[in-house]
Write a protein that holds these residues in place. Structure first.
Motif, PDB file in Angstrom:
ATOM      1  N   ASN A  75      53.137  46.885 -57.796  1.00 62.36           N
ATOM      2  CA  ASN A  75      53.378  45.436 -57.392  1.00 62.36           C
ATOM      3  C   ASN A  75      54.233  44.580 -57.917  1.00 62.36           C
ATOM      4  N   ALA A  76      54.815  45.023 -58.958  1.00 59.67           N
ATOM      5  CA  ALA A  76      55.543  44.426 -59.762  1.00 59.67           C
ATOM      6  C   ALA A  76      56.791  45.202 -60.413  1.00 59.67           C
ATOM      7  N   ILE A  77      57.889  44.725 -60.644  1.00 66.11           N
ATOM      8  CA  ILE A  77      58.968  45.288 -61.417  1.00 66.11           C
ATOM      9  C   ILE A  77      59.428  44.036 -62.458  1.00 66.11           C
ATOM     10  N   LEU A  78      59.379  44.428 -63.734  1.00 66.96           N
ATOM     11  CA  LEU A  78      59.975  43.530 -64.842  1.00 66.96           C
ATOM     12  C   LEU A  78      61.344  44.171 -64.993  1.00 66.96           C
ATOM     13  N   LEU A  79      62.535  43.505 -64.456  1.00 65.38           N
ATOM     14  CA  LEU A  79      63.922  44.084 -64.750  1.00 65.38           C
ATOM     15  C   LEU A  79      64.326  43.377 -65.563  1.00 65.38           C
ATOM     16  N   GLN A  80      65.140  44.173 -66.664  1.00 67.60           N
ATOM     17  CA  GLN A  80      65.884  43.343 -67.840  1.00 67.60           C
ATOM     18  C   GLN A  80      67.257  42.781 -67.181  1.00 67.60           C
ATOM     19  N   VAL A  81      67.332  41.411 -67.142  1.00 62.72           N
ATOM     20  CA  VAL A  81      68.674  40.931 -66.547  1.00 62.72           C
ATOM     21  C   VAL A  81      69.351  40.417 -67.803  1.00 62.72           C
ATOM     22  N   ARG A  82      69.007  40.183 -69.070  1.00 59.39           N
ATOM     23  CA  ARG A  82      69.658  39.811 -70.203  1.00 59.39           C
ATOM     24  C   ARG A  82      69.382  40.658 -71.503  1.00 59.39           C
ATOM     25  N   PRO A  83      70.199  41.876 -71.595  1.00 59.31           N
ATOM     26  CA  PRO A  83      69.937  42.727 -72.825  1.00 59.31           C
ATOM     27  C   PRO A  83      70.547  42.038 -73.905  1.00 59.31           C
ATOM     28  N   ALA A  84      71.477  41.438 -74.048  1.00 62.06           N
ATOM     29  CA  ALA A  84      71.927  40.880 -75.324  1.00 62.06           C
ATOM     30  C   ALA A  84      73.272  39.654 -74.876  1.00 62.06           C
ATOM     31  N   ALA A  85      72.700  38.674 -74.580  1.00 57.88           N
ATOM     32  CA  ALA A  85      73.491  37.498 -74.285  1.00 57.88           C
ATOM     33  C   ALA A  85      74.536  38.044 -73.186  1.00 57.88           C
ATOM     34  N   ASP A  86      74.154  38.708 -72.314  1.00 58.27           N
ATOM     35  CA  ASP A  86      75.075  39.182 -71.118  1.00 58.27           C
ATOM     36  C   ASP A  86      74.197  39.106 -70.235  1.00 58.27           C
ATOM     37  N   ALA A  87      74.806  39.578 -68.908  1.00 50.99           N
ATOM     38  CA  ALA A  87      74.006  39.346 -67.599  1.00 50.99           C
ATOM     39  C   ALA A  87      74.292  40.432 -66.670  1.00 50.99           C
ATOM     40  N   ILE A  88      73.043  40.584 -65.880  1.00 51.40           N
ATOM     41  CA  ILE A  88      72.947  41.696 -64.798  1.00 51.40           C
ATOM     42  C   ILE A  88      72.895  41.062 -63.703  1.00 51.40           C
ATOM     43  N   TYR A  89      73.274  39.838 -63.696  1.00 51.89           N
ATOM     44  CA  TYR A  89      73.216  39.128 -62.348  1.00 51.89           C
ATOM     45  C   TYR A  89      74.664  38.232 -62.370  1.00 51.89           C
ATOM     46  N   ALA A  90      75.013  37.687 -61.276  1.00 51.86           N
ATOM     47  CA  ALA A  90      76.343  36.884 -61.011  1.00 51.86           C
ATOM     48  C   ALA A  90      76.518  35.534 -61.481  1.00 51.86           C
ATOM     49  N   LYS A  91      75.239  34.755 -61.193  1.00 53.44           N
ATOM     50  CA  LYS A  91      75.377  33.330 -61.423  1.00 53.44           C
ATOM     51  C   LYS A  91      74.712  32.896 -62.959  1.00 53.44           C
ATOM     52  N   SER A  92      75.798  33.452 -63.742  1.00 59.55           N
ATOM     53  CA  SER A  92      75.674  33.410 -64.997  1.00 59.55           C
ATOM     54  C   SER A  92      76.636  32.836 -65.930  1.00 59.55           C
ATOM     55  N   ARG A  93      76.434  32.013 -66.955  1.00 59.11           N
ATOM     56  CA  ARG A  93      77.208  31.344 -67.868  1.00 59.11           C
ATOM     57  C   ARG A  93      77.712  32.489 -68.935  1.00 59.11           C
TER      58      ARG A  93
END
Length: 517
Positions: A75-93
């Motif tokens: 019932n839960a997914i822990l998705l790695q979105v910032r592996p190394a000061a980078d992004a798996i998402y669009a709204k990122s600096r």
């Protein structure tokens, strides 16, 4: 339709008292239990399977992963979105991760946001999505090719190199503030259920290497004379600031950390565990017990990747120790599914190792669930463990446990529940609940179904037909048998999974039998 209405009224009169007095719970199939799995993106461990896949290919892979874990009862997914000061998402600096398209800074496709897609698909399946960040890791090796927009290029003074990898220096106040803002981008910009850290704070020790932060210590000593105490305080400052900042913006977003399984050994501190392994406190400068004791985290998720018979750190010993040091916060046990069938230790070749661990966890009332590393294991070395979850231990759905320190206001019940039998199944419709005292209506619903004459018990997980963390007000039950009578209830969930009283019950006789009478 007239017959259906009369049956519904009779059901309401006869069944409601049973709802009020149903009190039984079961350790065999608890209704509340955290069942999470880590989905690692770094080095394409779990997803995407390789860099360079199209957006559609990435989506299909992720849907397959979610379907597997949903079928296994997660019932839960822990998705790695910032592996190394980078992004798996669009709204990122920060730049797009190299693990998506093969080169850092390359978009995976116009209009495609992997995190937003993952959240939507997880919520449809009644699964929370916790965004998993690595706060300090910046590169994976000396050969990492970074984007011109990577922080190691923009602020090289913020990093030290250890073991060939660049890492943010946690002793620099600007670094801590920057990391908080990176995480708040996700808190404010996405519908995540939680923010999650793993065990990487200061680096794991490597023989012959030293952390080059003497100059930082000299400049920002903050009153400390011992550099080790100072390092631990640097991590503490980030954790405390994040706890305050996350809940300031969204009180319902959970904050949890998954440290290495040993805080301290009891030969280092009488309050430590009866173990003899590497310790968070002394070797990683992470005072994980303090974070729980101070209430800076909503859950602690120690990685107890050990068997019951591991001499230096037995699984049961560490579960018991953490249970005695949870201080009222949630405790989820990190379990090493990836270790199944490994050659190094005979215990992991026993098919009942993971199932036995889950049963042990359930016997401890201070433990609220498990998180497994990692996703891919359930389609490779841990397939048998997945079968045990699917057909036995996680056979019935479960809601995540409640967090009353964040929100103890129960939503109001859904309104106007109705049921209609058609050729394609039973159509359930209802209306949103009235606004509760905290301003929430519903962020999800639970649909329950009972056979005619069956005890109405919403505390028994086997009666759950559907959980969704979306604001829908319709459900089509395609699993009914022709000519049978059923009772349905629907409850509302708020963002922290507090559950309302049920709306209903509504009784229905499926179409075939109704047409014959």
């Amino acid at each position: 339709m007239f017959k259906t209405t009369i049956y519904a009224l009779l059901s309401l009169i006869l069944i409601t008292p049973t709802i009020l007095y149903a009190q039984s719970t079961s350790k065999i199939a608890p209704k509340r239990e955290f069942r999470g799995v880590w989905v690692a993106t770094v080095a394409n461990i779990d997803w995407p399977s390789k860099p360079g896949l199209s957006a559609d290919q990435q989506k299909q892979e992720l849907i397959g992963i979610l379907e597997l874990h949903k079928a296994n009862g997660m019932n839960a997914i822990l998705l790695q979105v910032r592996p190394a000061a980078d992004a798996i998402y669009a709204k990122s600096r920060e730049p797009w991760s190299q693990w998506l398209m093969g080169r850092q800074g390359i978009s995976p496709g116009p209009g495609y946001d992997p995190l937003a897609f993952a959240i939507k698909e997880a919520h449809q399946r009644g699964m929370e999505l916790h965004a998993w960040f690595n706060p300090y890791r910046a590169t994976m090796s000396v050969n990492t090719v970074v984007s011109p927009d990577h922080m190691t290029r923009k602020r090289p003074d913020w990093f030290f190199t250890y073991g060939g990898k660049k890492q943010f220096d946690p002793g620099i106040p600007e670094v801590r503030e920057y990391i908080v803002q990176v995480i708040l981008d996700v808190v404010k910009g996405y519908d995540v259920d939680g923010i999650h850290f793993d065990d990487y704070f200061y680096p794991y020790k490597i023989a012959g290497q030293r952390i080059n932060d003497d100059a930082t210590f000299s400049k920002y000593s903050n009153g400390f004379t011992d550099i080790n105490d100072w390092r631990r305080n640097n991590v503490d400052l980030l954790i405390k600031q994040l706890d305050d900042s996350i809940h300031h913006h969204k009180k319902y977003v959970k904050f949890g950390i998954s440290p290495f399984g040993i805080w301290k050994n009891d030969n280092e501190d009488s309050q430590g565990s009866a173990t003899r392994g590497l310790s968070n406190y002394h070797e990683l400068f992470a005072d994980s017990r303090k974070w729980v004791k101070e209430g800076w985290v909503d859950y602690i998720n120690p990685q107890i990747y050990f068997s019951f018979t591991r001499k230096v750190a037995p699984f049961g010993t560490l579960v018991d120790w953490w249970g005695n040091n949870a201080y009222g916060r949630h405790l989820y046990i990190g379990q090493g599914a990836y270790l199944m069938n490994q050659r190094g230790e005979a215990a992991w070749r026993l098919p009942n190792q993971i199932p036995s661990q889950i049963r042990y966890i359930r016997e401890n009332n201070r433990v609220q669930g498990s998180v497994f590393f990692s996703s891919k294991s359930f389609s490779t070395v841990a397939r048998a463990a997945g079968d045990s979850l699917r057909h036995d231990l996680y056979r019935y759905p479960a809601l995540p446990p409640q967090m009353p320190w964040l929100d103890d206001v129960v939503p109001n019940k859904p309104q106007q529940l109705s049921a209609e039998s058609k050729n394609d199944g039973v159509h359930l419709k209802w209306e949103k609940p009235f606004v509760a005292s905290d301003g929430e209506t519903a962020s999800g619903y639970v649909v329950y179904r009972f056979n005619e004459g069956e005890k109405i018990d919403i505390l028994d997980a086997k009666n759950i037909l559907k959980i969704s963390f979306e604001d829908f007000t319709f459900f089509l039950d395609t699993t009914t048998e022709k000519g049978k009578r059923y009772n349905y209830l629907v409850t509302a969930l708020d963002r922290l999974k507090n559950e309302s009283d049920p709306s209903g019950p509504v009784g229905i006789q499926t179409k075939e039998l109704a047409s014959q009478e």
